[in-house]
Design a protein around this motif. Sequence first.
Motif, PDB file in Angstrom:
ATOM      1  N   HIS A 109       6.025  -3.383   2.323  1.00  0.00           N
ATOM      2  CA  HIS A 109       5.601  -3.079   0.796  1.00  0.00           C
ATOM      3  C   HIS A 109       4.693  -2.002   0.951  1.00  0.00           C
ATOM      4  O   HIS A 109       4.799  -0.963   0.209  1.00  0.00           O
ATOM      5  CB  HIS A 109       4.810  -4.055   0.173  1.00  0.00           C
ATOM      6  N   GLY A 110       3.703  -1.916   1.794  1.00  0.00           N
ATOM      7  CA  GLY A 110       2.646  -0.544   1.667  1.00  0.00           C
ATOM      8  C   GLY A 110       1.683  -0.846   3.034  1.00  0.00           C
ATOM      9  O   GLY A 110       1.986  -0.152   4.017  1.00  0.00           O
ATOM     10  N   SER A 111       0.508  -1.273   2.618  1.00  0.00           N
ATOM     11  CA  SER A 111      -0.491  -1.658   3.785  1.00  0.00           C
ATOM     12  C   SER A 111       0.251  -2.076   5.097  1.00  0.00           C
ATOM     13  O   SER A 111      -0.431  -1.825   6.153  1.00  0.00           O
ATOM     14  CB  SER A 111      -1.734  -2.027   3.387  1.00  0.00           C
ATOM     15  N   ASP A 112       0.965  -2.874   4.643  1.00  0.00           N
ATOM     16  CA  ASP A 112       1.463  -3.616   6.122  1.00  0.00           C
ATOM     17  C   ASP A 112       2.165  -2.649   7.111  1.00  0.00           C
ATOM     18  O   ASP A 112       2.362  -2.950   8.243  1.00  0.00           O
ATOM     19  CB  ASP A 112       2.608  -4.638   5.546  1.00  0.00           C
ATOM     20  N   ILE A 113       2.663  -1.348   6.666  1.00  0.00           N
ATOM     21  CA  ILE A 113       3.485  -0.607   7.358  1.00  0.00           C
ATOM     22  C   ILE A 113       2.578   0.482   7.716  1.00  0.00           C
ATOM     23  O   ILE A 113       2.971   1.608   8.506  1.00  0.00           O
ATOM     24  CB  ILE A 113       4.810  -0.158   7.046  1.00  0.00           C
ATOM     25  N   MET A 114       1.258   0.725   6.817  1.00  0.00           N
ATOM     26  CA  MET A 114       0.542   1.932   7.053  1.00  0.00           C
ATOM     27  C   MET A 114      -0.798   1.833   7.700  1.00  0.00           C
ATOM     28  O   MET A 114      -1.374   2.780   8.212  1.00  0.00           O
ATOM     29  CB  MET A 114       0.502   2.740   5.476  1.00  0.00           C
ATOM     30  N   ASP A 115      -1.428   0.673   7.708  1.00  0.00           N
ATOM     31  CA  ASP A 115      -2.480   0.560   8.250  1.00  0.00           C
ATOM     32  C   ASP A 115      -2.662   0.354   9.545  1.00  0.00           C
ATOM     33  O   ASP A 115      -3.460   0.974  10.284  1.00  0.00           O
ATOM     34  CB  ASP A 115      -3.197  -0.686   7.498  1.00  0.00           C
ATOM     35  N   ARG A 116      -1.767  -0.012  10.322  1.00  0.00           N
ATOM     36  CA  ARG A 116      -1.834  -0.342  11.781  1.00  0.00           C
ATOM     37  C   ARG A 116      -0.133  -0.595  12.279  1.00  0.00           C
ATOM     38  O   ARG A 116       0.210  -1.486  12.994  1.00  0.00           O
ATOM     39  CB  ARG A 116      -2.596  -1.511  12.165  1.00  0.00           C
ATOM     40  N   PRO A 117       0.546   0.353  11.961  1.00  0.00           N
ATOM     41  CA  PRO A 117       2.056   0.324  12.309  1.00  0.00           C
ATOM     42  C   PRO A 117       2.236   0.393  13.853  1.00  0.00           C
ATOM     43  O   PRO A 117       3.165  -0.401  14.307  1.00  0.00           O
ATOM     44  CB  PRO A 117       2.555   1.452  11.568  1.00  0.00           C
TER      45      PRO A 117
END
Length: 332
Positions: A109-117
Amino acid sequence: KMRIQRIIYVLHIFPKLSETFVAGEMAELRRRGIELRILSLLPPREELRHEIIRRAGLAEITTYDASQFANVIREFRPQLLHAHFATNPAEVAMLVRVLGGPPYSFTAHGSDIMDRPAQMGLSEKVGHAAFVAAVCSFGRSQLLRWVPHALWNKVCVIRCGLAPGYGDGESPTEEVSRQLLCVGRLSKEKGQLLLIEAAAQVAANFKQPFEIVLAGDGPMRVEVEALIATKGLGQQVRITGWLDAPGIQNELRHARALVVPSLSEGLPVVIMEAMAYGRPVIAPYLAGIPELVAEGSTGWLYPASDVEALARAIQTCLETPPSVLARMGETA
């Protein structure tokens, strides 16, 4: 390709009041005749209050236990596991597949791939998956950054949506309304503190009454309330607490526009809801948002985290004639 009739959904916590879009997706699959079971990796911490969950009969929830999950798989015989978010749910689905279980897919969705990928083993999760869904083109681009080119064809864009008829028959923005609505969990990434800072600037420059409604609750409520008090905005900012879907719709009905102050996003479903209600949107140039909100046509875009730019956008919205707002809402 195969026709899927039985799916197990894997989620970190379900139900979760801030993830109505997941319940909506499952309700639509149920409506189309697909059998579902739900695996929640952790016990839910919130009351099962979403009417959409009750109406769809989505109460068959298994809290994660390896042996119990194995029994559900044997008895239910799913043709697919589908995980929401690229974090723990996707990892569990991958491990089940590696151990001989059914194929799996996941939605990022969003933060799950952008915060600590880099720490999440995305290449392995994508590599073992049947397919991976991103909710916007920007989200797909972030997934492609972290997986080999040979896996790119597994990553597609499947956008979120609204139930047919959502918002039909709603009237344009009320001429007298100077109420802006912000919907979201009270948390750092949703940016309510930024919005309060901007509201203080608007209050100093805009001499007519206005109100910002924060629809939601969460871990930062005390901090949000403290900043409202410090800025002297008790008359301009109101927190509703958690609202169900009819509650959100009622707030949209009375809103002049939706304002999104987020610092991290994918593509918020609430923007789609506001647009379906004929409301323009104030939102940052962030992630997939510009794929939906068009500057000057359906709303106002500002550089993410820029308090002054957000304040200008809010004041512009408050000063825009109702006829123009109605035209923007119709375009939305």
